[in-house]
Write a protein that holds these residues in place. Structure first.
Motif, mmCIF file in Angstrom:
data_model
loop_
_atom_site.group_PDB
_atom_site.id
_atom_site.type_symbol
_atom_site.label_atom_id
_atom_site.label_comp_id
_atom_site.label_asym_id
_atom_site.label_seq_id
_atom_site.Cartn_x
_atom_site.Cartn_y
_atom_site.Cartn_z
ATOM 1 N N ARG A 254 63.326 -34.548 21.931
ATOM 2 C CA ARG A 254 63.709 -35.951 21.877
ATOM 3 C C ARG A 254 64.396 -36.271 20.552
ATOM 4 N NH1 ARG A 254 59.555 -40.730 23.507
ATOM 5 N NH2 ARG A 254 59.964 -40.390 25.696
ATOM 6 N N ALA A 255 63.774 -35.802 19.448
ATOM 7 C CA ALA A 255 64.314 -36.114 18.130
ATOM 8 C C ALA A 255 65.720 -35.533 17.970
ATOM 9 C CB ALA A 255 63.391 -35.566 17.044
ATOM 10 N N LEU A 256 65.931 -34.327 18.479
ATOM 11 C CA LEU A 256 67.238 -33.682 18.307
ATOM 12 C C LEU A 256 68.185 -33.998 19.461
ATOM 13 C CD1 LEU A 256 65.935 -30.178 17.156
ATOM 14 C CD2 LEU A 256 66.667 -32.068 15.720
ATOM 15 N N LYS A 257 67.698 -34.766 20.421
ATOM 16 C CA LYS A 257 68.476 -35.062 21.652
ATOM 17 C C LYS A 257 68.973 -33.771 22.288
ATOM 18 C CE LYS A 257 69.865 -39.760 20.636
ATOM 19 N NZ LYS A 257 69.444 -39.904 19.228
ATOM 20 N N LEU A 258 68.096 -32.793 22.367
ATOM 21 C CA LEU A 258 68.443 -31.478 22.892
ATOM 22 C C LEU A 258 67.498 -31.144 24.038
ATOM 23 C CD1 LEU A 258 68.976 -28.996 19.905
ATOM 24 C CD2 LEU A 258 70.424 -29.296 21.906
ATOM 25 N N HIS A 259 67.767 -31.702 25.198
ATOM 26 C CA HIS A 259 66.912 -31.380 26.339
ATOM 27 C C HIS A 259 67.518 -30.198 27.082
ATOM 28 C CE1 HIS A 259 64.348 -34.877 25.840
ATOM 29 N NE2 HIS A 259 65.447 -35.485 25.445
ATOM 30 N N SER A 260 66.761 -29.128 27.212
ATOM 31 C CA SER A 260 67.283 -27.918 27.833
ATOM 32 C C SER A 260 66.370 -27.503 28.978
ATOM 33 C CB SER A 260 67.352 -26.807 26.784
ATOM 34 O OG SER A 260 66.057 -26.550 26.286
ATOM 35 N N PRO A 261 66.834 -26.615 29.853
ATOM 36 C CA PRO A 261 65.962 -26.101 30.908
ATOM 37 C C PRO A 261 64.698 -25.496 30.308
ATOM 38 C CG PRO A 261 68.217 -25.401 31.313
ATOM 39 C CD PRO A 261 68.204 -26.063 29.959
ATOM 40 N N SER A 262 64.831 -24.934 29.114
ATOM 41 C CA SER A 262 63.683 -24.335 28.454
ATOM 42 C C SER A 262 62.683 -25.403 27.996
ATOM 43 C CB SER A 262 64.228 -23.486 27.299
ATOM 44 O OG SER A 262 63.313 -23.376 26.289
ATOM 45 N N SER A 263 63.151 -26.459 27.313
ATOM 46 C CA SER A 263 62.222 -27.492 26.855
ATOM 47 C C SER A 263 61.562 -28.167 28.060
ATOM 48 C CB SER A 263 62.942 -28.524 25.990
ATOM 49 O OG SER A 263 63.893 -29.242 26.736
ATOM 50 N N TYR A 264 62.334 -28.363 29.126
ATOM 51 C CA TYR A 264 61.814 -28.990 30.341
ATOM 52 C C TYR A 264 60.610 -28.220 30.870
ATOM 53 C CZ TYR A 264 62.063 -31.297 34.909
ATOM 54 O OH TYR A 264 61.785 -32.038 36.024
ATOM 55 N N ARG A 265 60.685 -26.901 30.833
ATOM 56 C CA ARG A 265 59.593 -26.066 31.352
ATOM 57 C C ARG A 265 58.392 -26.028 30.411
ATOM 58 N NH1 ARG A 265 63.965 -25.104 33.812
ATOM 59 N NH2 ARG A 265 63.902 -24.477 36.001
ATOM 60 N N PHE A 266 58.641 -25.914 29.104
ATOM 61 C CA PHE A 266 57.501 -25.932 28.169
ATOM 62 C C PHE A 266 56.763 -27.264 28.238
ATOM 63 C CE2 PHE A 266 59.770 -22.439 25.847
ATOM 64 C CZ PHE A 266 58.770 -21.490 25.997
ATOM 65 N N GLU A 267 57.522 -28.354 28.407
ATOM 66 C CA GLU A 267 56.876 -29.667 28.482
ATOM 67 C C GLU A 267 55.929 -29.743 29.677
ATOM 68 O OE1 GLU A 267 59.688 -32.919 28.400
ATOM 69 O OE2 GLU A 267 60.708 -32.003 26.703
ATOM 70 N N ARG A 268 56.197 -28.975 30.722
ATOM 71 C CA ARG A 268 55.352 -28.994 31.921
ATOM 72 C C ARG A 268 54.393 -27.820 31.956
ATOM 73 N NH1 ARG A 268 59.383 -31.796 31.991
ATOM 74 N NH2 ARG A 268 59.638 -33.687 33.238
ATOM 75 N N ARG A 269 54.296 -27.103 30.875
ATOM 76 C CA ARG A 269 53.357 -26.010 30.641
ATOM 77 C C ARG A 269 53.700 -24.742 31.440
ATOM 78 N NH1 ARG A 269 47.299 -28.116 30.226
ATOM 79 N NH2 ARG A 269 47.153 -26.248 28.957
ATOM 80 N N VAL A 270 53.632 -23.621 30.726
ATOM 81 C CA VAL A 270 53.948 -22.331 31.342
ATOM 82 C C VAL A 270 52.652 -21.550 31.590
ATOM 83 C CG1 VAL A 270 56.255 -22.208 30.345
ATOM 84 C CG2 VAL A 270 54.302 -21.308 29.046
ATOM 85 N N ASP A 271 52.784 -20.442 32.301
ATOM 86 C CA ASP A 271 51.628 -19.623 32.648
ATOM 87 C C ASP A 271 51.244 -18.744 31.450
ATOM 88 O OD1 ASP A 271 49.815 -17.858 33.685
ATOM 89 O OD2 ASP A 271 51.148 -17.028 35.230
ATOM 90 N N PRO A 272 50.068 -18.956 30.871
ATOM 91 C CA PRO A 272 49.708 -18.206 29.650
ATOM 92 C C PRO A 272 49.571 -16.706 29.897
ATOM 93 C CG PRO A 272 47.849 -19.513 30.441
ATOM 94 C CD PRO A 272 49.032 -19.920 31.257
ATOM 95 N N VAL A 273 49.271 -16.323 31.109
ATOM 96 C CA VAL A 273 49.167 -14.892 31.423
ATOM 97 C C VAL A 273 50.534 -14.369 31.872
ATOM 98 C CG1 VAL A 273 48.125 -13.215 33.001
ATOM 99 C CG2 VAL A 273 46.720 -15.017 31.989
ATOM 100 N N GLY A 274 51.224 -15.173 32.635
ATOM 101 C CA GLY A 274 52.508 -14.775 33.218
ATOM 102 C C GLY A 274 53.588 -14.483 32.187
ATOM 103 N N LEU A 275 53.414 -14.939 30.956
ATOM 104 C CA LEU A 275 54.500 -14.722 30.004
ATOM 105 C C LEU A 275 54.700 -13.244 29.712
ATOM 106 C CD1 LEU A 275 53.536 -14.212 26.782
ATOM 107 C CD2 LEU A 275 52.997 -16.606 26.971
ATOM 108 N N ASP A 276 53.651 -12.435 29.796
ATOM 109 C CA ASP A 276 53.823 -11.003 29.575
ATOM 110 C C ASP A 276 54.606 -10.379 30.734
ATOM 111 O OD1 ASP A 276 53.430 -8.464 28.285
ATOM 112 O OD2 ASP A 276 52.090 -8.011 29.976
#
Lengths: 692, 162
Positions: A254-276
């Motif tokens: 928000r502060a940098l006005k940089l909304h990306s597909p990546s930030s969108y996914r982190f904001e909705r939480r990723v799989d802590p096991v699936g990242l490996d």
């Protein structure tokens, strides 16, 4: 979330009808917005469809094709085929190549890195370009499809895996990381980064950055830096797969006005096991298409991920909430297919399940019931269970509002409804209740509209002006709505009052008559008082305060032509704003019968000459006080002016008084005596002379 | 003051009363939506809450179906679609079919156990449903109004039709 039909078919057998699938997805929680066909959309290869699904904020797991495929597998009872990435690693230990130091665990609970050496950066193979094109296209303002640019085989591979499983990944050029190390830390004051969009951004302590020994290389979870991006000359890579906390990512994006597909996914939480899995998958893919070898091992700042605690589910509870029984078998099948492991098999009633790590939204029994319900199908819940309801009656406010609506529409006014938040210049035009400045909102509700209105009149004048401008209609309008009167203390909450606003092109007396009718219809026995009161924006001397007893009922006046100029409104405009609460306080909403005299009445016309300054309501009340109970009505007839006969500053008023007794016939003598009393009192109180 | 929903009414009622509870609250609400044919930053909401000992989703569906049939007509198709709201679980959105499209006209669901705990009710003993319907969307469907902005225009050519 855009998903490609072809892409999905890699994980689940899609032999069902596509529209049936779309409907089933809508009815199980992924609302289908629209589908693009390869026939109309150049981003899609022959035979492919791009399906747009609305993913609610609790379902971050569906922000990748595998997540959506899992839903389909559950709905159609099919097998889900998840690829099993195989890595052949080199003899080099990753720890000898790279150090990772996590100094900001609050923003980054887990950071993993792998290193790939000896890759050849180049164009992506066709299948990869096509896959990314099928979900990253955009429709511009002219409805034309814009195709995404393929970057290179490395960056494309990270994007592919992100769209496959929902885990964002980043590849750094290993050679450009100073000190061969990665430091996860807060940004420093005045620190800047040039992102891969080649624009400079300023960082601060609330931003989580991925840095090397010297400077920031990426804004965690949001965007990579230009200095360490993968280019044609890159040979060695660091592959980042991490968890960044939603709050920090959202704040930075928000502060940098940089909304990306990546930030969108982190904001909705990723799989802590699936990242490996994602890290291994992207390494496998890169080696496949760009060569190179993966260094042995994984750098992981938090390898021990706690599984979700088991959740108890009772079949009786499903029935209690949904109103239908769902069998133990069906319940277990749904939950298992969604990834919930059976911990204790459902017995006579109760079982327990361990929700999968990718489902952050499942932690309570109610959550599991919802899963069972949405997959089982809400259409299976019957609609034959009416609830006991108690009869109710209208509130006095609603009765009053109905009477006002009825009277004013019958008087030729149309009811309008206008926005409560207006432009400042509009609100400033007329403010009858208060001179204190209006409250403002931080964000504009409509373009330029930040002022919370203090009066309905400016909005109604504007509506009248719009009618005039668009169709030369002279709109007579009214509105019932809140006005917001600022408190004396600057921080205090405003008083919210219900007002009735009226705007009319008729003359002052006609509008005043409408207000009188309104008061009568609400059973207000007394007639309202009138006091001159100068208010900005009205013609001088032609605006009055209306009162009922000691209460202010509202204001009525002719709008100054200068005020009307801002709307380019021609002609005479009269406005009136009334307080609903004053009307309510004096109203008798349920009419009570008044006894009617059975004896004949006598009517007499009286023609007085008096000073111009005498107001009708003073005259009326004096006439009433002179007679008392036996006066049944006093009716205004007309005003006549003749300066030659009566002198300047004089007027004649003709009225009719109706006299009647309730207990006997009123005799001629009695009537004469009463009329004399009227004449006497009008003379002594107002200096009014009766004309012969 | 410029509230985004009228749910506060429900909380106040639950804090001051024991079940059974039946509430309807109506009011003007504000959202940061860009205005278009089906959105306006100011609109009206009708919320309902029912809490009792044996309230099920079947009751919720029945009540909304009865409402839709009576207000929109028996021939209007409606559907219940899973969704996500913080205060209900399970949550649904309710759509009606219009002009070849499904249009959402409200959200609903079974009151989340956490809401009951927060107001001092035992979620093992009581259950309930809540819904919030968009008054404008319903009015548009009923009167075949194609643009929500017409409702706030004060345009006599529009107003005089009703």
């Amino acid at each position: 979330m855009l998903v490609s039909w072809n892409w999905l078919s890699r994980y689940v057998d899609l032999s069902m009808d596509r529209t049936e699938l779309e409907t089933r997805l809508s009815l199980s929680g992924l609302n289908h917005e629209e589908t693009d066909s390869w026939k109309d959309n150049p981003a899609l290869v022959e035979g492919d469809y791009c399906i747009d699904l609305e993913v609610t904020s609790n379902r971050g797991d569906c922000l990748g094709h595998i997540g959506v495929a899992r839903e389909i597998a559950v709905l159609f009872d099919l097998d889900l085929k998840v690829p099993d990435p195989k890595l052949s690693t080199s003899a080099t230990d990753v720890n000898s190549l790279l150090k990772v130091d996590n100094r900001f665990a609050e923003a980054c609970p887990r950071y993993t890195a792998r290193v790939i050496q000896g890759v050849k950066v180049g164009p992506s193979p066709d299948w990869l370009v096509e896959a990314l094109r099928s979900v990253f296209w955009r429709r511009n303002k002219d409805q034309k499809v814009e195709l995404p640019q393929s970057v290179n085989n490395i960056v494309d591979a990270t994007n592919y895996v992100m769209m496959e499983c929902g885990q964002p990944l980043h590849a750094f050029d290993y050679a450009k990381l100073a000190g061969q190390q990665i430091v996860v830390r807060p940004g420093q004051p005045k620190e800047t980064i040039t992102a891969i969009d080649h624009r400079e951004y300023e960082l601060d302590e609330s931003t989580c950055v991925i840095a090397d020994a010297n400077h920031a290389c990426a804004v965690a979870g949001v965007m990579g830096g230009a200095d360490s991006e993968v280019t044609e000359s890159t040979t060695d890579l660091v592959i980042e797969a991490a968890i960044f906390t939603p709050l920090f990512v959202r704040r930075s994006a928000r502060a940098l006005k940089l909304h990306s597909p990546s930030s969108y996914r982190f904001e909705r939480r990723v799989d802590p096991v699936g990242l490996d899995w994602a890290s291994r998958r992207v390494c496998e893919l890169i080696v496949d298409i760009a060569g190179g070898s993966v260094a042995e091992g994984l750098i992981d700042t938090a390898p021990d991920v706690q599984p979700n605690p088991p959740v108890v589910l009772r079949l009786s509870q499903i029935e209690r909430i949904l109103g239908i029984k769902v069998s133990a078998d069906e319940t277990t099948r749904i939950l298992n297919a969604l990834g919930c492991e059976t911990k204790i098999k459902i017995g006579s009633d109760e079982g327990s399940f361990v929700p999968p790590t990718w489902r952050h939204d499942l932690s309570r029994e109610a959550d599991l019931i919802e899963e069972v319900a949405r997959v089982h199908g809400y259409e299976k819940i019957p609609e034959d269970s009416p609830i006991p309801v108690a009869p109710s009656s209208k509130r006095p406010f609603d009765v009053a509002a109905e009477k006002i609506r009825h009277t004013l529409t019958a008087s030729g006014y149309s009811e309008a409804m206008t926005p409560s938040v207006v432009r400042k210049v509009l609100d400033d035009a007329l403010s009858v209740w208060t001179e204190r400045p209006a409250l403002v909102t931080q964000t504009a509700m409509l373009k330029g509209a930040k002022t919370i209105r203090r009066s309905l009149l400016p909005s109604l004048l504007e509506a009248r002006a719009n009618n005039w401008a668009s169709a030369s209609i002279e709109a007579n309008l009214f509105e019932m709505a809140h006005v917001y009167l600022p408190d004396q203390a600057a921080e205090g909450l405003p008083e919210e009052h219900y007002s009735v606003g009226i705007v009319s092109g008729e003359n002052f007396f006609v509008v005043k008559g409408a207000v009188e009718t309104l008061c009568q219809s609400m059973g207000i026995g007394q007639s309202f008082g009138v006091k001159p009161k100068p208010i900005k924006g009205f013609v001088e001397g032609q605006v009055v305060e209306l009162t009922l007893g000691d209460d202010c009922l509202g204001y009525l006046g002719v709008v100054d032509p200068k005020t009307l100029k801002q709307w380019k409104l021609p002609g005479n405009v009269v406005v009136c704003e009334l307080s609903m609460s004053t009307l309510m306080d004096h109203a008798q909403l349920v009419p009570q019968q008044q006894s009617v005299s059975m004896y004949p009445s006598v009517e007499r016309d009286l023609n007085f000459v008096m000073k111009e300054s005498v107001r009708w309501n003073d005259l009326e009340s004096i006439v009433r006080s002179a007679v008392g109970d036996q006066l049944k009505a006093v009716t205004y007839r007309e005003t006549y002016r003749d300066a030659e006969r009566d002198g300047n500053d004089k007027k004649r008023i003709l009225m009719t008084v109706q006299l009647q007794r309730d207990d006997a016939t009123l005799s001629g003598d009695e009537a004469d005596a009463l009329v004399q009393a009227v004449i006497g009192k009008c003379k002594s109180e107002l200096g009014a002379e009766l004309l012969g | 003051m410029l509230r985004s929903q009228t749910s506060t009414v429900q909380i106040r009622v639950m804090e001051n009363k024991q079940p059974p509870i039946r509430v309807i609250s109506l009011g003007r609400v504000y959202r940061p939506d860009a205005p278009d044919a089906t959105h306006f930053p100011m609109f009206h909401q009708m919320e309902g809450l029912y809490v009792d000992t044996n309230v099920t989703m079947a009751n919720l569906k029945t009540v909304l179906r009865i409402f839709a049939t009576n207000y929109l007509g028996g021939d209007v198709e409606i559907r219940f679609r899973p969704s996500f709201f913080p205060f209900t679980e399970p949550s649904v959105e309710v759509d009606f079919y219009w002009d070849g499209k499904w249009i959402e006209f409200g959200g609903a669901g079974m009151v989340d156990p956490n809401v009951f705990r927060a107001v001092g009710y035992d979620p093992e003993k009581v259950s309930g449903f809540a819904f919030g319907l968009g008054v404008e969307r319903l009015c548009m469907r009923r009167h075949d109004i194609k643009d929500i902005r017409d409702l706030y225009s004060g345009d006599m050519r529009f107003l005089s039709q009703f």
